[in-house]
Design a protein around this motif. Structure first.
Motif, PDB file in Angstrom:
ATOM      1  N   THR A  79      52.997  35.606  35.744  1.00 11.87           N
ATOM      2  CA  THR A  79      54.378  34.481  36.098  1.00 11.87           C
ATOM      3  C   THR A  79      55.894  34.709  37.085  1.00 11.87           C
ATOM      4  O   THR A  79      55.285  36.469  37.267  1.00 11.87           O
ATOM      5  N   GLY A  80      55.490  34.236  37.555  1.00 16.09           N
ATOM      6  CA  GLY A  80      56.875  34.204  38.420  1.00 16.09           C
ATOM      7  C   GLY A  80      58.362  32.650  38.328  1.00 16.09           C
ATOM      8  O   GLY A  80      57.655  31.832  37.673  1.00 16.09           O
ATOM      9  N   GLN A  81      59.203  33.578  38.576  1.00 19.29           N
ATOM     10  CA  GLN A  81      60.595  32.624  39.194  1.00 19.29           C
ATOM     11  C   GLN A  81      59.749  31.447  40.046  1.00 19.29           C
ATOM     12  O   GLN A  81      59.588  32.549  40.561  1.00 19.29           O
ATOM     13  N   THR A  82      60.761  30.150  40.079  1.00 14.19           N
ATOM     14  CA  THR A  82      60.377  29.154  41.229  1.00 14.19           C
ATOM     15  C   THR A  82      61.415  28.831  41.126  1.00 14.19           C
ATOM     16  O   THR A  82      61.825  28.043  39.901  1.00 14.19           O
ATOM     17  N   THR A  83      61.601  27.768  42.714  1.00 10.74           N
ATOM     18  CA  THR A  83      62.544  26.908  42.551  1.00 10.74           C
ATOM     19  C   THR A  83      62.223  26.081  43.682  1.00 10.74           C
ATOM     20  O   THR A  83      60.928  25.917  44.714  1.00 10.74           O
ATOM     21  N   VAL A  84      61.997  24.173  43.071  1.00 11.04           N
ATOM     22  CA  VAL A  84      61.257  23.425  43.836  1.00 11.04           C
ATOM     23  C   VAL A  84      62.388  22.682  44.096  1.00 11.04           C
ATOM     24  O   VAL A  84      63.168  21.676  43.382  1.00 11.04           O
ATOM     25  N   GLU A  85      62.310  22.473  45.320  1.00 19.76           N
ATOM     26  CA  GLU A  85      62.958  21.237  45.604  1.00 19.76           C
ATOM     27  C   GLU A  85      63.027  20.041  46.008  1.00 19.76           C
ATOM     28  O   GLU A  85      61.722  20.316  46.987  1.00 19.76           O
ATOM     29  N   LEU A  86      62.942  18.366  45.308  1.00 20.62           N
ATOM     30  CA  LEU A  86      62.210  17.430  45.928  1.00 20.62           C
ATOM     31  C   LEU A  86      63.277  16.601  46.613  1.00 20.62           C
ATOM     32  O   LEU A  86      64.620  16.357  46.251  1.00 20.62           O
ATOM     33  N   LYS A  87      63.446  16.476  48.329  1.00 23.17           N
ATOM     34  CA  LYS A  87      64.322  15.596  49.045  1.00 23.17           C
ATOM     35  C   LYS A  87      63.676  14.302  49.804  1.00 23.17           C
ATOM     36  O   LYS A  87      62.931  14.699  50.468  1.00 23.17           O
ATOM     37  N   ASP A  88      63.795  13.055  49.487  1.00 20.21           N
ATOM     38  CA  ASP A  88      63.836  12.213  50.588  1.00 20.21           C
ATOM     39  C   ASP A  88      61.726  12.282  51.007  1.00 20.21           C
ATOM     40  O   ASP A  88      61.434  12.650  52.376  1.00 20.21           O
ATOM     41  N   GLU A  89      60.893  12.180  50.459  1.00 20.85           N
ATOM     42  CA  GLU A  89      59.961  12.554  50.339  1.00 20.85           C
ATOM     43  C   GLU A  89      59.291  13.928  50.915  1.00 20.85           C
ATOM     44  O   GLU A  89      57.783  14.245  51.631  1.00 20.85           O
ATOM     45  N   ARG A  90      60.576  14.788  50.753  1.00 18.43           N
ATOM     46  CA  ARG A  90      59.946  16.476  51.529  1.00 18.43           C
ATOM     47  C   ARG A  90      59.905  16.841  50.334  1.00 18.43           C
ATOM     48  O   ARG A  90      61.416  17.013  49.349  1.00 18.43           O
ATOM     49  N   TYR A  91      59.616  18.571  50.499  1.00 11.10           N
ATOM     50  CA  TYR A  91      59.719  19.018  48.743  1.00 11.10           C
ATOM     51  C   TYR A  91      59.794  20.653  49.642  1.00 11.10           C
ATOM     52  O   TYR A  91      59.785  21.384  51.217  1.00 11.10           O
ATOM     53  N   THR A  92      59.898  21.602  49.249  1.00 15.99           N
ATOM     54  CA  THR A  92      60.120  22.742  48.917  1.00 15.99           C
ATOM     55  C   THR A  92      60.090  23.962  48.321  1.00 15.99           C
ATOM     56  O   THR A  92      60.838  23.442  47.158  1.00 15.99           O
ATOM     57  N   CYS A  93      58.939  25.152  47.995  1.00 12.70           N
ATOM     58  CA  CYS A  93      59.071  25.683  46.803  1.00 12.70           C
ATOM     59  C   CYS A  93      59.177  27.622  47.439  1.00 12.70           C
ATOM     60  O   CYS A  93      58.589  28.112  48.315  1.00 12.70           O
ATOM     61  N   LEU A  94      60.138  27.817  46.618  1.00 12.07           N
ATOM     62  CA  LEU A  94      60.484  29.345  47.076  1.00 12.07           C
ATOM     63  C   LEU A  94      59.651  29.953  46.525  1.00 12.07           C
ATOM     64  O   LEU A  94      59.084  30.079  45.372  1.00 12.07           O
ATOM     65  N   ALA A  95      59.653  31.520  47.382  1.00  7.68           N
ATOM     66  CA  ALA A  95      57.923  31.618  47.513  1.00  7.68           C
ATOM     67  C   ALA A  95      58.659  33.223  46.516  1.00  7.68           C
ATOM     68  O   ALA A  95      60.288  33.305  46.768  1.00  7.68           O
ATOM     69  N   ASN A  96      57.991  34.146  46.158  1.00  6.32           N
ATOM     70  CA  ASN A  96      58.490  35.193  45.438  1.00  6.32           C
ATOM     71  C   ASN A  96      57.773  36.913  46.509  1.00  6.32           C
ATOM     72  O   ASN A  96      56.835  36.230  46.836  1.00  6.32           O
ATOM     73  N   ALA A  97      58.249  38.040  46.315  1.00  6.13           N
ATOM     74  CA  ALA A  97      57.860  38.416  47.024  1.00  6.13           C
ATOM     75  C   ALA A  97      56.257  38.913  46.832  1.00  6.13           C
ATOM     76  O   ALA A  97      55.765  39.104  47.621  1.00  6.13           O
ATOM     77  N   ASN A  98      55.951  38.449  45.780  1.00  4.31           N
ATOM     78  CA  ASN A  98      54.001  39.440  45.326  1.00  4.31           C
ATOM     79  C   ASN A  98      53.831  38.142  45.118  1.00  4.31           C
ATOM     80  O   ASN A  98      52.961  38.141  44.985  1.00  4.31           O
ATOM     81  N   ARG A  99      54.014  36.793  45.857  1.00  2.00           N
ATOM     82  CA  ARG A  99      53.074  36.045  46.348  1.00  2.00           C
ATOM     83  C   ARG A  99      53.436  34.453  45.254  1.00  2.00           C
ATOM     84  O   ARG A  99      51.839  34.280  44.800  1.00  2.00           O
ATOM     85  N   ILE A 100      54.082  35.249  43.479  1.00  2.00           N
ATOM     86  CA  ILE A 100      53.468  34.546  42.741  1.00  2.00           C
ATOM     87  C   ILE A 100      54.985  33.239  42.065  1.00  2.00           C
ATOM     88  O   ILE A 100      55.535  34.053  41.509  1.00  2.00           O
ATOM     89  N   PRO A 101      54.740  31.929  42.745  1.00  2.00           N
ATOM     90  CA  PRO A 101      54.083  31.381  43.854  1.00  2.00           C
ATOM     91  C   PRO A 101      54.546  31.733  45.252  1.00  2.00           C
ATOM     92  O   PRO A 101      55.984  32.877  45.498  1.00  2.00           O
ATOM     93  N   ALA A 102      53.208  31.259  46.487  1.00  2.00           N
ATOM     94  CA  ALA A 102      53.877  31.606  47.635  1.00  2.00           C
ATOM     95  C   ALA A 102      54.653  31.551  48.053  1.00  2.00           C
ATOM     96  O   ALA A 102      55.178  31.562  49.157  1.00  2.00           O
ATOM     97  N   GLY A 103      55.061  30.266  47.634  1.00  2.00           N
ATOM     98  CA  GLY A 103      55.908  28.933  48.404  1.00  2.00           C
ATOM     99  C   GLY A 103      55.437  27.859  48.992  1.00  2.00           C
ATOM    100  O   GLY A 103      54.062  27.350  48.119  1.00  2.00           O
ATOM    101  N   GLY A 104      55.719  27.327  49.943  1.00  2.00           N
ATOM    102  CA  GLY A 104      55.015  25.857  50.840  1.00  2.00           C
ATOM    103  C   GLY A 104      56.318  24.843  50.843  1.00  2.00           C
ATOM    104  O   GLY A 104      57.297  24.616  50.509  1.00  2.00           O
ATOM    105  N   SER A 105      56.163  24.451  51.727  1.00  2.34           N
ATOM    106  CA  SER A 105      57.042  23.126  52.097  1.00  2.34           C
ATOM    107  C   SER A 105      55.760  22.064  52.696  1.00  2.34           C
ATOM    108  O   SER A 105      55.170  22.138  53.862  1.00  2.34           O
TER     109      SER A 105
END
Length: 132
Positions: free
Chosen positions: A47-73
């Motif tokens: 398990t890891g903490q994350t932030t996901v931003e949804l705006k104007d049909e686009r997203y950003t997911c913040l990654a953790n150093a251990n890649r839990i989660p790895a992120g994405g946009s």
């Protein structure tokens, strides 16, 4: 006389069936969501903490150093049953690609809490988020 006694029962049944909004009848709101990402493998859960931003049909997911989660946009879209994320980044292959927020997920949304879930035969990926 029989129809008069059945009418209240039919009205109550109709109200129960159609009067309540289901979780996925609500549109996912744009904004910043914070919470936890959990991946469950046969060998254990991470398990890891994350932030996901949804705006104007686009997203950003913040990654953790251990890649839990790895992120994405990239771009996302949803309907009443699923949400699809189309990641636009280049990734190396030395980790589980499922840790990237990418692909088709089931979801529930109650107006505040967004739960995004994808599973296959051996792995489950879950984002449990709350709008800020």
């Amino acid at each position: 006389m029989r129809t008069i006694t059945c009418l209240p029962t039919m009205l109550i049944t109709a109200l129960l069936l159609f009067g309540c909004k289901k979780e996925n009848d609500l549109q996912i709101q744009q904004g910043t969501y914070k919470g936890t990402f959990t991946v469950t493998y046969e060998s254990g859960t991470h398990t890891g903490q994350t932030t996901v931003e949804l705006k104007d049909e686009r997203y950003t997911c913040l990654a953790n150093a251990n890649r839990i989660p790895a992120g994405g946009s990239g771009k996302y879209f949803f309907d009443k049953k699923s949400i699809t994320f189309n990641d636009e980044n280049f990734w190396t292959a030395e980790f589980d690609g499922g840790l990237i927020l990418n692909g088709n997920y089931d979801y529930t949304f109650d107006g505040r809490n967004l739960k995004i879930n994808r599973m296959n035969e051996i792995v489950t990926y879950t984002y449990d988020l709350k709008i800020q």
